[in-house]
Design a protein around this motif. Sequence first.
Motif, PDB file in Angstrom:
ATOM      1  N   ILE A 104     -16.776 -27.243  65.876  1.00 39.69           N
ATOM      2  CA  ILE A 104     -15.820 -28.358  65.958  1.00 39.69           C
ATOM      3  C   ILE A 104     -16.546 -29.645  66.353  1.00 39.69           C
ATOM      4  O   ILE A 104     -16.274 -30.719  65.809  1.00 39.69           O
ATOM      5  CB  ILE A 104     -14.670 -28.023  66.922  1.00 39.69           C
ATOM      6  N   ASP A 107     -18.200 -30.949  63.309  1.00 40.91           N
ATOM      7  CA  ASP A 107     -17.208 -31.586  62.437  1.00 40.91           C
ATOM      8  C   ASP A 107     -16.882 -32.997  62.902  1.00 40.91           C
ATOM      9  O   ASP A 107     -16.891 -33.941  62.102  1.00 40.91           O
ATOM     10  CB  ASP A 107     -15.908 -30.767  62.404  1.00 40.91           C
ATOM     11  N   HIS A 108     -16.596 -33.148  64.185  1.00 39.38           N
ATOM     12  CA  HIS A 108     -16.219 -34.467  64.721  1.00 39.38           C
ATOM     13  C   HIS A 108     -17.361 -35.472  64.568  1.00 39.38           C
ATOM     14  O   HIS A 108     -17.144 -36.607  64.142  1.00 39.38           O
ATOM     15  CB  HIS A 108     -15.801 -34.372  66.185  1.00 39.38           C
ATOM     16  N   TYR A 109     -18.562 -35.047  64.909  1.00 38.24           N
ATOM     17  CA  TYR A 109     -19.705 -35.940  64.813  1.00 38.24           C
ATOM     18  C   TYR A 109     -19.925 -36.394  63.371  1.00 38.24           C
ATOM     19  O   TYR A 109     -20.095 -37.589  63.096  1.00 38.24           O
ATOM     20  CB  TYR A 109     -20.968 -35.255  65.349  1.00 38.24           C
ATOM     21  N   GLU A 111     -17.816 -36.313  60.790  1.00 34.24           N
ATOM     22  CA  GLU A 111     -16.699 -37.126  60.304  1.00 34.24           C
ATOM     23  C   GLU A 111     -16.872 -38.578  60.738  1.00 34.24           C
ATOM     24  O   GLU A 111     -16.703 -39.500  59.939  1.00 34.24           O
ATOM     25  CB  GLU A 111     -15.369 -36.588  60.833  1.00 34.24           C
ATOM     26  N   GLU A 112     -17.227 -38.768  62.002  1.00 38.41           N
ATOM     27  CA  GLU A 112     -17.406 -40.120  62.549  1.00 38.41           C
ATOM     28  C   GLU A 112     -18.572 -40.848  61.871  1.00 38.41           C
ATOM     29  O   GLU A 112     -18.436 -41.999  61.459  1.00 38.41           O
ATOM     30  CB  GLU A 112     -17.655 -40.011  64.052  1.00 38.41           C
TER      31      GLU A 112
END
Length: 124
Positions: A104, A107-109, A111-112
Amino acid sequence: MSTSRLQDVPRMKWGDSTISAQRYNRVRLGLLRLKNPMRIDTGLRDIDIILEDKVWYCVDRSMHDLPICAWDGFKPRQTLHEPIPCRLSFYHAHADKILEKVLIAVDHYLEEQLAKIRRSLIAK
């Protein structure tokens, strides 16, 4: 850390696994557009993940990058939407407790970072 360190540390267990197509595609795009290899601070205490073309592995910074777990042996894919079979190896007794949190964080990194690239392209 080089992937040779993975061969230096004995695996506690390993087996077949899969990575979702969306996650795999995002990592591949990140490796192509951002950096390869890529090291990401997961936000978990002293745990980073290093992403490379053929292997993704979690390490413990406080233990001189001792491996915690690794995904490798990604099978060639036939489509862009099906999960990618791979091998998941554990180097730590409690590695299974952090797997989803680490993924997760990736994913966040990504996406950003990929959104920043898209915004800069749109602004041009």
